[in-house]
Design a protein around this motif. Structure first.
Motif, PDB file in Angstrom:
ATOM      1  N   GLN A 220      -3.637  12.497   5.985  1.00  0.00           N
ATOM      2  CA  GLN A 220      -3.565  11.667   4.786  1.00  0.00           C
ATOM      3  C   GLN A 220      -2.344  11.982   3.926  1.00  0.00           C
ATOM      4  OE1 GLN A 220      -6.931  13.151   5.447  1.00  0.00           O
ATOM      5  NE2 GLN A 220      -6.967  11.352   6.767  1.00  0.00           N
ATOM      6  N   VAL A 224       0.472   9.228   2.481  1.00  0.00           N
ATOM      7  CA  VAL A 224       0.826   9.046   1.076  1.00  0.00           C
ATOM      8  C   VAL A 224       2.341   9.092   0.894  1.00  0.00           C
ATOM      9  CG1 VAL A 224       0.720  10.101  -1.220  1.00  0.00           C
ATOM     10  CG2 VAL A 224      -1.353   9.901   0.157  1.00  0.00           C
ATOM     11  N   ASP A 225       2.994   9.961   1.654  1.00  0.00           N
ATOM     12  CA  ASP A 225       4.446  10.148   1.514  1.00  0.00           C
ATOM     13  C   ASP A 225       5.260   9.116   2.286  1.00  0.00           C
ATOM     14  OD1 ASP A 225       3.979  12.361  -0.067  1.00  0.00           O
ATOM     15  OD2 ASP A 225       4.089  13.775   1.615  1.00  0.00           O
ATOM     16  N   ASP A 226       4.676   8.525   3.327  1.00  0.00           N
ATOM     17  CA  ASP A 226       5.418   7.636   4.227  1.00  0.00           C
ATOM     18  C   ASP A 226       5.426   6.207   3.698  1.00  0.00           C
ATOM     19  OD1 ASP A 226       6.743   6.491   6.294  1.00  0.00           O
ATOM     20  OD2 ASP A 226       5.274   6.959   7.845  1.00  0.00           O
ATOM     21  N   ASP A 227       6.629   5.633   3.580  1.00  0.00           N
ATOM     22  CA  ASP A 227       6.744   4.256   3.101  1.00  0.00           C
ATOM     23  C   ASP A 227       6.960   3.257   4.240  1.00  0.00           C
ATOM     24  OD1 ASP A 227       6.441   4.906   0.413  1.00  0.00           O
ATOM     25  OD2 ASP A 227       8.584   5.360   0.174  1.00  0.00           O
ATOM     26  N   SER A 229       5.831   0.812   6.360  1.00  0.00           N
ATOM     27  CA  SER A 229       4.623  -0.015   6.428  1.00  0.00           C
ATOM     28  C   SER A 229       4.275  -0.406   7.859  1.00  0.00           C
ATOM     29  CB  SER A 229       4.799  -1.267   5.567  1.00  0.00           C
ATOM     30  OG  SER A 229       5.925  -2.016   5.995  1.00  0.00           O
ATOM     31  N   THR A 301      -8.695   1.752   6.735  1.00  0.00           N
ATOM     32  CA  THR A 301      -7.959   1.845   5.472  1.00  0.00           C
ATOM     33  C   THR A 301      -8.889   2.319   4.354  1.00  0.00           C
ATOM     34  OG1 THR A 301      -6.602  -0.024   6.216  1.00  0.00           O
ATOM     35  CG2 THR A 301      -6.420   0.610   3.904  1.00  0.00           C
ATOM     36  N   ASN A 317      -1.681  10.341  -6.781  1.00  0.00           N
ATOM     37  CA  ASN A 317      -0.740   9.278  -6.443  1.00  0.00           C
ATOM     38  C   ASN A 317      -1.445   7.918  -6.526  1.00  0.00           C
ATOM     39  OD1 ASN A 317       1.250   7.611  -5.282  1.00  0.00           O
ATOM     40  ND2 ASN A 317       1.976   9.282  -3.981  1.00  0.00           N
ATOM     41  N   SER A 319      -0.411   4.972  -7.472  1.00  0.00           N
ATOM     42  CA  SER A 319       0.293   3.786  -6.972  1.00  0.00           C
ATOM     43  C   SER A 319       0.090   3.621  -5.464  1.00  0.00           C
ATOM     44  CB  SER A 319       1.787   3.877  -7.295  1.00  0.00           C
ATOM     45  OG  SER A 319       2.379   4.982  -6.644  1.00  0.00           O
ATOM     46  N   ARG A 320       0.067   4.758  -4.756  1.00  0.00           N
ATOM     47  CA  ARG A 320      -0.131   4.691  -3.312  1.00  0.00           C
ATOM     48  C   ARG A 320      -1.562   4.279  -2.980  1.00  0.00           C
ATOM     49  NH1 ARG A 320       2.170   3.003   0.901  1.00  0.00           N
ATOM     50  NH2 ARG A 320       2.271   4.347   2.739  1.00  0.00           N
ATOM     51  N   ASP A 323      -1.706   0.690  -3.243  1.00  0.00           N
ATOM     52  CA  ASP A 323      -1.128   0.025  -2.061  1.00  0.00           C
ATOM     53  C   ASP A 323      -2.157  -0.101  -0.947  1.00  0.00           C
ATOM     54  OD1 ASP A 323       1.321  -0.154  -3.318  1.00  0.00           O
ATOM     55  OD2 ASP A 323       2.140   1.663  -2.383  1.00  0.00           O
ATOM     56  N   PHE A 324      -2.930   0.952  -0.727  1.00  0.00           N
ATOM     57  CA  PHE A 324      -3.954   0.925   0.322  1.00  0.00           C
ATOM     58  C   PHE A 324      -5.062  -0.070  -0.033  1.00  0.00           C
ATOM     59  CE2 PHE A 324      -2.196   5.125   1.524  1.00  0.00           C
ATOM     60  CZ  PHE A 324      -2.042   4.909   2.880  1.00  0.00           C
TER      61      PHE A 324
END
Length: 366
Positions: A220, A224-227, A229, A301, A317, A319-320, A323-324
């Motif tokens: 996980q 969180v760190d990986d952008d 997509s 997800t 985090n 914002s992340r 996103d999920f």
């Protein structure tokens, strides 16, 4: 009389001398060089990762195509290779051939050194030998659970030259594309690229399937760190497939292989078109539907969100996490759209898209 003898001897000597001079005047013709020029040793570096969940300590096999059929490389052709995946699911090889190569992972038959797969199905992956539930992110002993399981990937490998990289990641989607390309006949770089492109388009992925690296859903922190997509979506599609393969299974040895093989049989019979929903299922055989896969991806997800919120550091985090949560909604909407856009036969087929610049298959074919 003596004079005549001398004259006769002189004549003979003259004739013999003339013959010798004739031979000496002839030039010697050198023997033709029948030795063959040295054969150039072609080598191609191939690397990749095996992921459906991550496959650990899985044997890796390499094949070339002869008259349209895959033939396993000999030890001499194999060269230097890590013929088992490592703890990250990675492998590497330097094969002594180029052109179209099939890379396949299997399962170790050595119970003292088994193959493991990380469970990426949100509802879990059945039970282990002790009857204990195998949860999301835990290891499955595939040597015990499914010893005949295989996945494959096709790549048109370019010979080593400069910065050439041949990447053949191995996933259920590359396995589908490989089966589809082989079923269509005339397996080539172009037909492989077409099959991969169609499968990628079906699941909304951009890029070459054999080059995209699925994210690790069990990690996980990296999510969180990986952008990236596409990497995340690739992993979630894998998770959705795992969910579909395990849900409703009786948990018998080899169930996953049997269901995956059934799905492939159905897919190639429909020339790459997936059944959208079980509403259109007209038999009792297992069907792998887009609805099942996308709903499984949605549940994966949601599972990731729960695990992130449980971690005090990752939970910060926001914002992340948002996103999920948005991704859950998107996946849910995709199911409805797939149903709406399904053909009269209840199926959906991706279209071949423009080849990406980084597509190793097409670069090698150029």
């Amino acid at each position: 009389m003596e004079f005549k003898k001398s004259l006769l001897a002189l004549s003979v000597l003259t004739v013999l001398s003339g013959c010798g001079s004739s031979d000496d005047d002839k030039k010697e013709t050198p023997n033709p060089d029948t030795s063959k020029p040295p054969v150039e040793v072609v080598t191609s570096d191939i690397k990749g990762v095996a992921s459906k969940g991550t496959f650990i300590n899985a044997p890796v096999y390499f094949y070339k195509y002869v008259d349209g059929a895959p033939v396993r490389l000999t030890e001499e052709e194999l060269g230097a290779a890590s013929t088992m995946t490592d703890e990250k699911g990675q492998y590497s090889a330097q094969v002594k051939v180029d052109g179209l190569i099939k890379v396949e992972i299997g399962v170790s038959q050595d119970i003292s050194s088994p193959t493991y797969m990380i469970c990426d199905a949100p509802a879990g992956c059945g039970q282990n030998a002790k009857g204990e539930a195998i949860g999301f992110g835990e290891q499955i002993n595939m040597t015990v659970k499914d010893p005949t399981f295989t996945l494959s990937s096709l790549i048109s490998a370019a010979k080593n030259d400069g910065d050439v990289e041949n990447t053949a990641n191995i996933t259920p989607l590359t396995h589908f594309a490989a089966a589809l390309a082989e079923q269509r006949g005339d397996v080539s770089a172009e037909s492989v690229s077409k099959a991969q492109s169609e499968i990628a388009d079906t699941f909304g992925l951009i890029g070459a399937l054999n080059e995209l690296v699925p994210a690790k859903v069990e990690d996980q922190a990296s999510l969180v760190d990986d952008d990236e997509s596409d990497n995340l979506r690739y992993a979630l599609i894998n998770a959705g497939i795992a969910q579909a393969l395990f849900v409703g299974s009786e948990g018998n040895v080899g169930d996953m292989s049997a269901r995956l093989n059934s799905a492939i049989t159905d897919l190639v019979a429909a020339d790459g078109a997936f059944l959208v929903s079980r509403d259109n299922d007209d038999d009792t055989e297992f069907e792998l539907t887009l609805e099942d896969i996308l709903k499984g991806a949605e549940q994966a997800t949601q599972q990731i969100i729960v695990l992130i919120k449980k971690d005090p550091t990752l939970a910060k985090n926001l914002s992340r996490i948002s996103d999920f949560e948005l991704l859950v909604t998107k996946l849910n909407n995709e199911v409805a759209k797939k149903k709406k856009d399904a053909g009269e036969d209840g199926r959906s087929k991706g279209t071949e898209t423009d080849v990406t610049e980084g597509d190793a298959v097409s670069k090698a074919a150029a």
